[in-house]
Write an enzyme that holds these catalytic residues in place. Structure first.
Site, PDB file in Angstrom:
ATOM      1  N   ALA A  13      -5.220 -13.274 -18.351  1.00 39.02           N
ATOM      2  CA  ALA A  13      -7.001 -13.450 -19.493  1.00 39.02           C
ATOM      3  C   ALA A  13      -7.822 -14.024 -18.280  1.00 39.02           C
ATOM      4  O   ALA A  13      -8.824 -14.631 -19.259  1.00 39.02           O
ATOM      5  CB  ALA A  13      -6.541 -14.269 -20.827  1.00 39.02           C
ATOM      6  N   GLY A  20      -6.661  -9.140 -22.308  1.00 38.71           N
ATOM      7  CA  GLY A  20      -6.195 -10.288 -22.090  1.00 38.71           C
ATOM      8  C   GLY A  20      -7.536 -11.373 -22.762  1.00 38.71           C
ATOM      9  O   GLY A  20      -7.628 -12.117 -23.780  1.00 38.71           O
ATOM     10  N   SER A 141       1.695   0.228 -22.226  1.00 43.44           N
ATOM     11  CA  SER A 141      -0.025   1.077 -21.683  1.00 43.44           C
ATOM     12  C   SER A 141       1.185   2.879 -21.851  1.00 43.44           C
ATOM     13  O   SER A 141       2.010   2.476 -21.889  1.00 43.44           O
ATOM     14  CB  SER A 141      -0.049   1.109 -19.522  1.00 43.44           C
ATOM     15  N   TYR A 154       2.888   2.099 -10.702  1.00 44.90           N
ATOM     16  CA  TYR A 154       2.546   2.331 -12.444  1.00 44.90           C
ATOM     17  C   TYR A 154       3.270   1.862 -13.614  1.00 44.90           C
ATOM     18  O   TYR A 154       3.583   1.426 -14.026  1.00 44.90           O
ATOM     19  CB  TYR A 154       0.722   2.103 -12.250  1.00 44.90           C
ATOM     20  N   ALA A 156       5.761   3.265 -13.533  1.00 36.99           N
ATOM     21  CA  ALA A 156       7.367   2.552 -13.714  1.00 36.99           C
ATOM     22  C   ALA A 156       7.497   1.527 -13.900  1.00 36.99           C
ATOM     23  O   ALA A 156       8.338   1.162 -15.584  1.00 36.99           O
ATOM     24  CB  ALA A 156       8.829   3.329 -12.226  1.00 36.99           C
ATOM     25  N   LYS A 158       5.188   0.046 -16.354  1.00 35.37           N
ATOM     26  CA  LYS A 158       4.886  -0.159 -18.196  1.00 35.37           C
ATOM     27  C   LYS A 158       6.228   0.732 -19.125  1.00 35.37           C
ATOM     28  O   LYS A 158       6.346   0.910 -19.668  1.00 35.37           O
ATOM     29  CB  LYS A 158       3.958   0.717 -18.009  1.00 35.37           C
TER      30      LYS A 158
HETATM   31  N1  LIG Z   1      -7.791  -1.472 -18.223  1.00 28.96           N
HETATM   32  C1  LIG Z   1      -6.617  -0.387 -18.877  1.00 28.96           C
HETATM   33  O1  LIG Z   1      -7.202   1.064 -18.468  1.00 28.96           O
HETATM   34  C2  LIG Z   1      -5.565  -0.673 -19.026  1.00 28.96           C
HETATM   35  C3  LIG Z   1      -4.223   0.701 -19.760  1.00 28.96           C
HETATM   36  C4  LIG Z   1      -3.452   0.214 -19.885  1.00 28.96           C
HETATM   37  C5  LIG Z   1      -2.711  -1.179 -19.762  1.00 28.96           C
HETATM   38  N2  LIG Z   1      -3.760  -1.999 -19.451  1.00 28.96           N
HETATM   39  C6  LIG Z   1      -2.818  -3.426 -18.980  1.00 28.96           C
HETATM   40  O2  LIG Z   1      -3.436  -4.844 -19.611  1.00 28.96           O
HETATM   41  C7  LIG Z   1      -3.283  -5.772 -18.829  1.00 28.96           C
HETATM   42  C8  LIG Z   1      -4.181  -6.276 -18.574  1.00 28.96           C
HETATM   43  O3  LIG Z   1      -5.767  -5.605 -17.692  1.00 28.96           O
HETATM   44  P1  LIG Z   1      -7.034  -5.762 -17.810  1.00 28.96           P
HETATM   45  O4  LIG Z   1      -7.366  -3.990 -18.046  1.00 28.96           O
HETATM   46  O5  LIG Z   1      -7.519  -6.209 -19.147  1.00 28.96           O
HETATM   47  O6  LIG Z   1      -7.251  -5.757 -16.285  1.00 28.96           O
HETATM   48  P2  LIG Z   1      -7.761  -6.924 -15.273  1.00 28.96           P
HETATM   49  O7  LIG Z   1      -7.761  -6.368 -14.626  1.00 28.96           O
HETATM   50  O8  LIG Z   1      -9.376  -7.724 -16.674  1.00 28.96           O
HETATM   51  O9  LIG Z   1      -6.831  -8.214 -16.275  1.00 28.96           O
HETATM   52  C9  LIG Z   1      -5.278  -8.645 -14.777  1.00 28.96           C
HETATM   53  C10 LIG Z   1      -5.561 -10.108 -14.392  1.00 28.96           C
HETATM   54  O10 LIG Z   1      -4.046 -10.270 -14.256  1.00 28.96           O
HETATM   55  C11 LIG Z   1      -3.899 -11.149 -13.008  1.00 28.96           C
HETATM   56  N3  LIG Z   1      -3.130 -10.852 -12.545  1.00 28.96           N
HETATM   57  C12 LIG Z   1      -2.735 -10.108 -11.365  1.00 28.96           C
HETATM   58  N4  LIG Z   1      -1.861 -10.652 -10.408  1.00 28.96           N
HETATM   59  C13 LIG Z   1      -1.730 -12.116 -11.374  1.00 28.96           C
HETATM   60  C14 LIG Z   1      -0.561 -13.054 -11.428  1.00 28.96           C
HETATM   61  N5  LIG Z   1       0.445 -11.927 -10.189  1.00 28.96           N
HETATM   62  N6  LIG Z   1       0.282 -13.579 -11.882  1.00 28.96           N
HETATM   63  C15 LIG Z   1      -0.715 -14.271 -12.866  1.00 28.96           C
HETATM   64  N7  LIG Z   1      -2.133 -12.941 -13.045  1.00 28.96           N
HETATM   65  C16 LIG Z   1      -2.286 -12.025 -12.910  1.00 28.96           C
HETATM   66  C17 LIG Z   1      -5.519 -11.362 -12.837  1.00 28.96           C
HETATM   67  O11 LIG Z   1      -6.178 -12.158 -12.390  1.00 28.96           O
HETATM   68  C18 LIG Z   1      -6.369 -10.341 -13.913  1.00 28.96           C
HETATM   69  O12 LIG Z   1      -7.523 -11.702 -14.491  1.00 28.96           O
HETATM   70  C19 LIG Z   1      -2.290  -5.361 -18.042  1.00 28.96           C
HETATM   71  O13 LIG Z   1      -1.188  -5.302 -17.905  1.00 28.96           O
HETATM   72  C20 LIG Z   1      -3.132  -3.988 -17.543  1.00 28.96           C
HETATM   73  O14 LIG Z   1      -1.840  -2.945 -17.082  1.00 28.96           O
HETATM   74  C21 LIG Z   1      -4.993  -1.274 -19.292  1.00 28.96           C
END
Ligand SMILES: NC(=O)c1ccc[n+]([C@@H]2O[C@H](COP(=O)([O-])OP(=O)(O)OC[C@H]3O[C@@H](n4cnc5c(N)ncnc54)[C@H](O)[C@@H]3O)[C@@H](O)[C@H]2O)c1
Length: 195
Positions: A13, A20, A141, A154, A156, A158
Site C-alpha cells: 500500500a 492499497g 484480479s 500473472y 496463474a 491470481k
Molecule cells: N491495477 C490494476 O489494474 C489491478 C487489477 C487487478 C488487480 N490488481 C492488484 O492490485 C494489487 C495492487 O496493485 P496496484 O495496481 O495498486 O499497483 P502498485 O504497483 O501501486 O501496488 C503494488 C505495491 O506492491 C509493492 N510491492 C511489490 N513487491 C513487493 C514485495 N516483495 N513486498 C512488499 N510489497 C511489494 C509495490 O512497492 C507497490 O507499492 C496487486 O496485487 C495487483 O495485482 C491491480
C-alpha cells in the site's frame, strides 16, 4: 459493516496511485483505530505515511519495510503492527507485481506472499492463538477468473489466489478460529503496476 476501532495491516500500500493506498484511505475514513502499511519501497512508503498522518492523525498509521517474499520480514511486520496498536483485526494481502520475465518472483510475491500473509493472519488473530478472530481480504484480479494470454504467469498467480481463498474460506481451522477470508477481483485500474 462497522469497522470503527479495528486495526488493519495491508501489504503493498506504499504508492499514492495504488489500490492499497485507496483501501487505507477508506479504512481510516471509516474510523479504524490504526493501519500498518507494509511495502518494499521505502521512499514511496514514507511519502504515503506523511500524507496519511497529516490528514488522519500521527498515531493512526505506521509504515513498516517488508518484503512479502520473506517469511521473516512478514512475521516481524505483523509483530510490529500488533505491538504498536495493541491488536490486529483485518489483514489485506495486496502486494503484487506483473513480471512475466522474472515469473518466479511474480508467483513468490502474488501467490506465495498472499498464502504467507493468510497463515500469519491465523496465528495473529485466531481465537485459539489468543486473538479475537478477524478478516483476511486478498487482492486477486479479473485475471484470476478470465484468461490473460499476454500475462500468463500473472494470471496463474491470481487464479491461485482465487482458488486458495475459496478453499481456505471454508476451511475448518479458519472457521474455528473465527477468521473470515475473502478476495476481490478488480478489472483494470490505472496504477503504477500498469507501467
Ligand atoms: N491495477 C490494476 O489494474 C489491478 C487489477 C487487478 C488487480 N490488481 C492488484 O492490485 C494489487 C495492487 O496493485 P496496484 O495496481 O495498486 O499497483 P502498485 O504497483 O501501486 O501496488 C503494488 C505495491 O506492491 C509493492 N510491492 C511489490 N513487491 C513487493 C514485495 N516483495 N513486498 C512488499 N510489497 C511489494 C509495490 O512497492 C507497490 O507499492 C496487486 O496485487 C495487483 O495485482 C491491480
Amino acid at each position: 459493516m462497522n469497522i470503527e476501532g479495528k486495526v488493519a495491516l495491508i501489504t503493498g500500500a506504499g504508492h499514492v496511485m495504488g489500490i492499497g493506498y485507496a483501501i487505507v484511505r477508506q479504512l481510516l475514513g471509516k474510523r479504524v483505530k490504526g493501519v500498518g502499511i507494509l511495502d518494499i519501497n521505502d521512499e514511496n512508503g514514507r511519502e504515503v505515511l506523511d500524507i496519511l498522518q497529516n490528514e488522519f492523525g500521527e498515531h493512526r498509521v505506521i509504515y513498516v519495510n517488508c518484503d512479502v517474499t520473506s517469511k521473516t520480514d512478514l512475521e516481524g511486520a505483523f509483530e510490529k503492527v500488533k505491538t504498536h496498536f495493541g491488536k490486529l483485526d483485518i489483514v489485506c494481502n495486496n502486494a503484487g507485481i506483473q513480471n512475466e520475465v522474472n515469473w518466479e518472483l511474480t508467483l513468490n510475491i502474488n501467490l506465495m506472499g498472499t498464502i504467507r500473509g493468510t497463515y500469519l493472519a491465523l496465528e495473529h488473530m485466531g481465537v485459539n492463538y489468543g486473538g479475537s478472530g478477524g478478516i483476511v481480504i486478498n487482492t486477486a484480479s479479473i485475471a484470476g477468473i478470465m484468461t490473460t494470454s499476454h500475462l500468463p504467469v500473472y494470471g496463474a498467480s491470481k487464479h491461485g489466489i482465487v482458488a486458495f481463498t475459496r478453499s481456505i474460506a471454508s476451511n475448518r481451522t479458519f472457521k474455528e478460529n473465527k477468521i473470515r477470508v475473502s478476495a476481490f477481483c478488480p478489472a483494470k485500474v490505472d496504477t503504477p503496476i500498469q507501467d
